[in-house]
Design an enzyme around this catalytic site. Sequence first.
Site, PDB file in Angstrom:
ATOM      1  N   SER A 113      -4.452  -4.074   0.478  1.00  0.00           N
ATOM      2  CA  SER A 113      -3.603  -3.783  -0.101  1.00  0.00           C
ATOM      3  C   SER A 113      -3.373  -4.632  -1.582  1.00  0.00           C
ATOM      4  O   SER A 113      -4.030  -4.154  -2.527  1.00  0.00           O
ATOM      5  CB  SER A 113      -2.332  -4.643   0.763  1.00  0.00           C
ATOM      6  OG  SER A 113      -0.939  -4.229   0.390  1.00  0.00           O
ATOM      7  N   HIS A 114      -2.188  -5.517  -1.679  1.00  0.00           N
ATOM      8  CA  HIS A 114      -2.067  -6.117  -2.846  1.00  0.00           C
ATOM      9  C   HIS A 114      -3.032  -7.429  -3.364  1.00  0.00           C
ATOM     10  O   HIS A 114      -2.990  -7.997  -4.166  1.00  0.00           O
ATOM     11  CB  HIS A 114      -0.528  -6.536  -2.899  1.00  0.00           C
ATOM     12  CG  HIS A 114      -0.470  -7.633  -1.700  1.00  0.00           C
ATOM     13  ND1 HIS A 114      -0.203  -7.028  -0.327  1.00  0.00           N
ATOM     14  CD2 HIS A 114      -0.270  -8.822  -1.522  1.00  0.00           C
ATOM     15  CE1 HIS A 114      -0.066  -8.020   0.371  1.00  0.00           C
ATOM     16  NE2 HIS A 114      -0.265  -9.193  -0.297  1.00  0.00           N
ATOM     17  N   ASP A 277       1.072  -1.091  -5.637  1.00  0.00           N
ATOM     18  CA  ASP A 277       0.066  -2.066  -5.545  1.00  0.00           C
ATOM     19  C   ASP A 277      -1.083  -1.350  -4.923  1.00  0.00           C
ATOM     20  O   ASP A 277      -1.139  -0.040  -5.422  1.00  0.00           O
ATOM     21  CB  ASP A 277       0.722  -2.914  -4.132  1.00  0.00           C
ATOM     22  CG  ASP A 277       0.694  -2.120  -2.951  1.00  0.00           C
ATOM     23  OD1 ASP A 277       0.687  -0.998  -2.797  1.00  0.00           O
ATOM     24  OD2 ASP A 277       0.349  -2.723  -1.784  1.00  0.00           O
ATOM     25  N   ASP A 279      -2.876  -0.213  -2.523  1.00  0.00           N
ATOM     26  CA  ASP A 279      -2.987   0.840  -1.720  1.00  0.00           C
ATOM     27  C   ASP A 279      -1.861   1.737  -1.624  1.00  0.00           C
ATOM     28  O   ASP A 279      -1.819   2.680  -1.103  1.00  0.00           O
ATOM     29  CB  ASP A 279      -3.406   0.592  -0.329  1.00  0.00           C
ATOM     30  CG  ASP A 279      -2.332  -0.344   0.366  1.00  0.00           C
ATOM     31  OD1 ASP A 279      -1.615  -1.075  -0.352  1.00  0.00           O
ATOM     32  OD2 ASP A 279      -2.082  -0.321   1.433  1.00  0.00           O
ATOM     33  N   ASP A 281       1.495   1.411  -0.913  1.00  0.00           N
ATOM     34  CA  ASP A 281       2.651   1.438  -0.232  1.00  0.00           C
ATOM     35  C   ASP A 281       3.912   0.430  -0.686  1.00  0.00           C
ATOM     36  O   ASP A 281       4.784   0.615  -0.217  1.00  0.00           O
ATOM     37  CB  ASP A 281       2.201   1.089   1.292  1.00  0.00           C
ATOM     38  CG  ASP A 281       1.409  -0.267   1.297  1.00  0.00           C
ATOM     39  OD1 ASP A 281       1.320  -1.153   0.203  1.00  0.00           O
ATOM     40  OD2 ASP A 281       1.030  -0.686   2.565  1.00  0.00           O
ATOM     41  N   ARG A 282       3.399  -0.344  -1.588  1.00  0.00           N
ATOM     42  CA  ARG A 282       4.342  -1.395  -2.100  1.00  0.00           C
ATOM     43  C   ARG A 282       5.291  -0.768  -3.389  1.00  0.00           C
ATOM     44  O   ARG A 282       4.604   0.067  -4.078  1.00  0.00           O
ATOM     45  CB  ARG A 282       4.245  -2.521  -2.214  1.00  0.00           C
ATOM     46  CG  ARG A 282       3.592  -3.358  -1.147  1.00  0.00           C
ATOM     47  CD  ARG A 282       3.143  -4.751  -1.393  1.00  0.00           C
ATOM     48  NE  ARG A 282       2.781  -5.438  -0.161  1.00  0.00           N
ATOM     49  CZ  ARG A 282       2.997  -6.689   0.031  1.00  0.00           C
ATOM     50  NH1 ARG A 282       3.257  -7.519  -0.993  1.00  0.00           N
ATOM     51  NH2 ARG A 282       2.697  -7.278   1.233  1.00  0.00           N
ATOM     52  N   LYS A 376       5.207   2.382   4.741  1.00  0.00           N
ATOM     53  CA  LYS A 376       5.978   2.188   3.523  1.00  0.00           C
ATOM     54  C   LYS A 376       5.341   3.012   2.159  1.00  0.00           C
ATOM     55  O   LYS A 376       4.291   3.314   2.356  1.00  0.00           O
ATOM     56  CB  LYS A 376       6.110   0.811   3.166  1.00  0.00           C
ATOM     57  CG  LYS A 376       4.936  -0.155   2.950  1.00  0.00           C
ATOM     58  CD  LYS A 376       5.383  -1.438   2.642  1.00  0.00           C
ATOM     59  CE  LYS A 376       4.162  -2.521   2.461  1.00  0.00           C
ATOM     60  NZ  LYS A 376       3.458  -2.618   3.714  1.00  0.00           N
TER      61      LYS A 376
HETATM   62  C1  G16 Z   1       1.897  -6.037   5.126  1.00  0.00           C
HETATM   63  C2  G16 Z   1       2.621  -5.239   5.999  1.00  0.00           C
HETATM   64  C3  G16 Z   1       4.098  -5.051   5.811  1.00  0.00           C
HETATM   65  C4  G16 Z   1       4.446  -6.645   5.652  1.00  0.00           C
HETATM   66  C5  G16 Z   1       3.632  -7.269   4.834  1.00  0.00           C
HETATM   67  C6  G16 Z   1       3.991  -8.903   5.169  1.00  0.00           C
HETATM   68  O1  G16 Z   1       1.989  -5.487   3.727  1.00  0.00           O
HETATM   69  O2  G16 Z   1       2.112  -3.810   5.950  1.00  0.00           O
HETATM   70  O3  G16 Z   1       4.660  -4.272   6.611  1.00  0.00           O
HETATM   71  O4  G16 Z   1       5.457  -6.806   5.273  1.00  0.00           O
HETATM   72  O5  G16 Z   1       2.327  -7.175   5.035  1.00  0.00           O
HETATM   73  O6  G16 Z   1       3.133  -9.495   4.613  1.00  0.00           O
HETATM   74  P1  G16 Z   1       2.966 -11.089   4.674  1.00  0.00           P
HETATM   75  O7  G16 Z   1       2.488 -11.334   6.153  1.00  0.00           O
HETATM   76  O8  G16 Z   1       2.053 -11.768   3.611  1.00  0.00           O
HETATM   77  O9  G16 Z   1       4.343 -11.721   4.277  1.00  0.00           O
HETATM   78  P2  G16 Z   1       0.781  -4.789   2.800  1.00  0.00           P
HETATM   79  O10 G16 Z   1       1.398  -4.122   1.792  1.00  0.00           O
HETATM   80  O11 G16 Z   1      -0.132  -6.260   2.658  1.00  0.00           O
HETATM   81  O12 G16 Z   1      -0.007  -4.022   3.764  1.00  0.00           O
END
Ligand code: G16
Length: 543
Positions: A113-114, A277, A279, A281-282, A376
């Site tokens: 992801s990010h 981000d 991937d 989704d953000r 998302k």
């Molecule tokens: C992931 C999940 C999201 C969630 C986030 C929380 O985001 O897909 O639904 O809100 O983690 O992150 P943390 O636990 O660090 O607060 P992503 O964009 O990393 O896939």
Amino acid sequence: MNVRIIPTKPFADQKPGTSGLRKKVAAFKVPHYLESFVQSVFDVVAAPAGSTLVLGGDGRYHNREAIQVILRMAAANGFGRVLVGQGGILSTPAASCVIRKYGTHGGIILSASHNPGGPEGDFGIKYNTGNGGPAPEKITDAIFARSAVLSSYRILDTAGVDLDRIGRQMLGDMAVEIIDPVADYAELMESLFDFSAIRELIDGGFRLCFDAMHAVTGPYALEIIERRLGAPAGTVINGVPLPDFGGGHPDPNLTYAHELVEIMNGDSAPDFGAASDGDGDRNMILGRGFFVTPSDSLAVIAANAALAPGYADGIAGIARSMPTSAAADRVAGKLGVPCYETPTGWKFFGNLMDAGKVTLCGEESFGTGSSHVREKDGLWAVLFWLNILARRRLSVEEIVHRHWAEYGRNVYSRHDYEALPSDVAAGVMAQVRGRFADLPGQRFGDYRVKFCDDFSYTDPIDGSLSSGQGLRIGFEDGSRIVLRLSGTGTEGATLRIYLEAFEADPARQKADAQQALAPLIAIADEISQLRQRSGRERPTVIT
Ligand code: G16
């Protein structure tokens, strides 16, 4: 077919977090590490022979190598066909779209992801089920349990495939179809939003900037924003996906998307700015010199949903994660639709969407989306905003200010303390939990504590219980402080403090959020002893 069965030792650290298994690249390079996790996934999901799988990732370092391994393992585990994004690329929402469109058994998405990429950066893998969404906890728990006892994995002894050549190739008895990673997704977006209204807006001189942060959304944004919507070349910046994201941290927030933030705060700022981000989704939404919090973005989208053709018939309901502000609840109340409060993690929205209970979902962590897919979706949110702007012809700031005047403002901020020693973070959480018995009824200046708890959630569809989802301290005026440990960090522990207050008076709604929240910030520190325990003077990231 030349299937080899390779012995391996079980790995004890393959517990998927908020969004799959995330580790440093080095961990994934340990012999048999990736293979063991993938075999655990295949064993648990037990796809019938001949099933179809979707496979792709955000293009980060190690993406291509991992895809070749997974393809050979899929062939050895009886899959009949794998749809792979060209070059190994599929954004997370596009993977969800492809899983749903072609009715596949599921998909594997490679992304952290990010989190930063590159040889020293992070890598990740997650399994999405046939509804296109992240596997629910009962599946990820089963994968973890399987990985702890696994003793061998199956892999085809063969050369890899050409990931760049569109079309069908065979790997043993399994077909590998290399697909255009953008086409199906772009078609879906065109079915949801008023592209001609947005085109007209842009033709009329409206200027925008989209920062793909050298991550996966580059090709998607170029196709949709520049080619289909006619924005001038150069509207998409950092549009070429790079294995190390150009050395950046592909997290669209005010700290890491600083190039975009500088542009939007500059003298010749365009009307609209957005970033996505690693991937895809953000999303982060900016107006000229103006930041839209993700919680407000969800509320504004909900309030204006009927302006987009895909949502013209209204929305069934809204879901938001617990730490997300209650701004969307106010819109749901006015629309007369339900609003659900779930734990953090997109996977908690899946059942509600599948049951038709909610259309829109959002999280404070820069995630917004709808039932069009089961992830998302960063570009979706950007297009929704463009659709709203094209129809309302107001600035981003005006739209938000008018929204606050109508619904009141949920003043909101999140403070992140990244890479804390795990014991320090655990100590802070224990300290707060230890105050739960004596806090209710206590007064801190103007604020009186109404309740404290550790959030737990019973899924209204399947009855499953998820506990330990974040510490809440609620005050009598509706303000609150939430403390939660991140489930996505890979270095030490990341502690998040979420702060929220409500301001009904339009004359005071435009105040700076940090100033408006200053008393709550001080109370959070007093209760948690965070500064004292961590030695940190300020958060790593404030959003
Ligand atoms: C992931 C999940 C999201 C969630 C986030 C929380 O985001 O897909 O639904 O809100 O983690 O992150 P943390 O636990 O660090 O607060 P992503 O964009 O990393 O896939």
